[in-house]
Write an enzyme that holds these catalytic residues in place. Structure first.
Site, PDB file in Angstrom:
ATOM      1  N   ASP A   1       8.735   4.148   7.830  1.00 12.23           N
ATOM      2  CA  ASP A   1       9.583   5.566   6.907  1.00 12.23           C
ATOM      3  C   ASP A   1      11.020   5.748   8.046  1.00 12.23           C
ATOM      4  O   ASP A   1      11.393   7.251   7.844  1.00 12.23           O
ATOM      5  CB  ASP A   1      10.038   6.500   5.798  1.00 12.23           C
ATOM      6  CG  ASP A   1      10.340   7.490   5.356  1.00 12.23           C
ATOM      7  OD1 ASP A   1      11.793   6.707   5.128  1.00 12.23           O
ATOM      8  OD2 ASP A   1      10.092   8.406   4.698  1.00 12.23           O
TER       9      ASP A   1
ATOM     10  N   GLY B   1      12.932  13.801   8.207  1.00 13.69           N
ATOM     11  CA  GLY B   1      13.245  12.521   8.137  1.00 13.69           C
ATOM     12  C   GLY B   1      12.693  12.455   9.764  1.00 13.69           C
ATOM     13  O   GLY B   1      13.479  13.744   9.987  1.00 13.69           O
TER      14      GLY B   1
END
Ligand SMILES: [Zn+2]
Length: 428
Positions: A304, A323
């Protein structure tokens, strides 16, 4: 291009450790035997290194088009190569979104022109990922889409998800899901747990994820579709996937290195480099993820990789975007923390980064054998060095692992028979 890796130590497809030379011609492994004697463009000394299949990361964000300040296809794939990855699948939450044949055509061309390693582009499930209307799955598949996902947001309507799965099944494609029930996000920036309470932050509860996975596995059963769960993060989610697999539903799941190595207890304070979606959960969730990986509930590891600028991350825990980056640190983190601590064997870790993701999506990759695509990484398992984000080739420096002393650094990455990255040659 003809390459010869001499004295390569590698793990054969039957799990056996072997040592021999590996000859690569025109992008393919053509010979594996001792003392290969032939004229080549370059001889590579594999002695003292581990030669593994190139890693496969089916969940990364390359940010192009629209987010070039954070990353581009060129910089993200160079970062991938430095991390030992030779195949990456790029999420569609770009601006514009690859949601039409025209956008997918543009993206495929851009990948062709600028990518350093193989990029498999996801197309979105819904137009602009807004959850209102389905994209043209058939046209997008024809244009080169790898699978369909609205990663970044969950598909809220069960009816829309069911229709998407029925269409995907017809096209023999997978639905890849970021699972989040919007009414349960509660404007959270971290996990709803000890950390959120201590810092008086809104928390995202575990059920926000697990409830949507529970809905989706039943929809996938009804549609007869391959359903893949992105970045699974809670123990309840693991239980749901385990039950679904037992029921014979075609479901697969991935877990990130950070969810395997960190929990909310490790967040030192209001540092947005620890902010990602899904958030770092409790220690018992982390333990359930490791157990799920070991018992086959979770199929493989994906990073990710989600680059953001330093300015964006400086906005603080509540305002900064979700993130963290992951391509350049995945193996050097997982090797000492899972293999050296006897949680996984080296073979298992490599499988979770190579043949397991390949098998989950039917990709003919991830093995060292004659006739295989020459995607390889040479790793120095003994090299110990601390993580320095300033060395990243990714534009994103947003990592919670800065300063961690780790080991198992790639020295060279070969993709499709070409050396795409080599230690000391930054722009190979
Ligand atoms: Zn996601």
């Amino acid at each position: 291009m003809k390459l010869l890796i001499q004295n390569a130590s590698y793990i054969a497809s039957n799990g056996e450790k072997k040592q021999s030379d590996i000859l690569i011609e025109d992008g393919v492994i053509t010979k594996i035997e001792e003392n290969i004697k032939t004229a080549v463009d370059r001889k590579i000394d594999g002695a003292g290194l581990l030669t593994a299949p190139g890693f496969i990361d089916l969940h990364i964000h390359l940010r192009e088009p629209g987010g070039e300040k954070k990353e581009t296809i060129a910089t993200g794939t160079l970062a991938a190569a430095r991390g030992g990855f030779t195949t990456v699948a790029a999420m569609p939450n770009t601006r514009p979104v690859p949601d039409t044949k025209e956008q997918m055509d543009w993206l495929m061309q851009r990948i062709e022109d600028t990518a350093k390693v193989r990029v498999l582009p996801y197309a979105s499930i819904t137009t602009r990922q807004l959850g209102k209307e389905l994209t043209d799955f058939h046209a997008l598949k024809q244009a080169g889409a790898f699978a369909f996902t609205d990663d970044g947001v969950g598909v809220q309507s069960a009816d829309m998800m069911l229709q998407a799965m029925q269409l995907a099944a017809k096209e023999n494609m997978a639905i890849v899901a970021h699972c989040e029930e919007n009414t349960l996000i509660h404007k959270g920036s971290v996990h709803e747990g000890d950390f959120s309470k201590k810092h008086s932050l809104n928390g995202i509860p575990s059920v926000c994820e697990s409830v949507q996975i529970a809905r989706d596995v039943l929809l996938a059963e009804a549609a007869g579709c391959h359903y893949h769960v992105c970045h699974i993060s809670t123990k309840e989610s693991v239980r749901v996937v385990k039950d679904a697999k037992r029921a014979g539903i075609h479901v697969t799941a991935e877990v990130t290195p950070h969810h395997l190595l960190l929990s909310e207890d490790d967040i030192p304070g209001l540092d947005a480099n620890y902010k990602m979606n899904p958030p770092l959960r409790s220690a018992s969730d982390r333990d359930a993820l490791i157990e799920g990986l070991l018992d086959g509930t979770i199929d493989f590891i994906a990073t990710d990789h989600a680059p953001h600028t330093a300015e964006e991350k400086a906005a603080g825990m509540e305002l900064a975007p979700f993130g963290i980056v992951g391509l350049e640190t995945a193996f050097p983190l997982l090797y000492p923390h899972l293999v050296k601590k006897n949680v996984l064997t080296l073979e298992q870790l490599i499988d979770f980064l190579t043949v397991k993701p390949a098998e989950a999506f039917g990709l003919p990759l991830g093995k060292i054998e004659i006739g295989a695509t020459a995607d390889l990484v040479l790793i120095n398992l003994n090299e110990e060095r601390s993580i320095n984000p300033e060395e990243f080739l990714s534009k994103g420096k947003n990592t919670p692992f800065s300063g961690w002393d780790v080991s198992g650094w790639p020295e060279m990455t070969i993709a499709g028979g070409e050396i795409v990255w080599e230690k000391g040659c930054v722009t190979a």
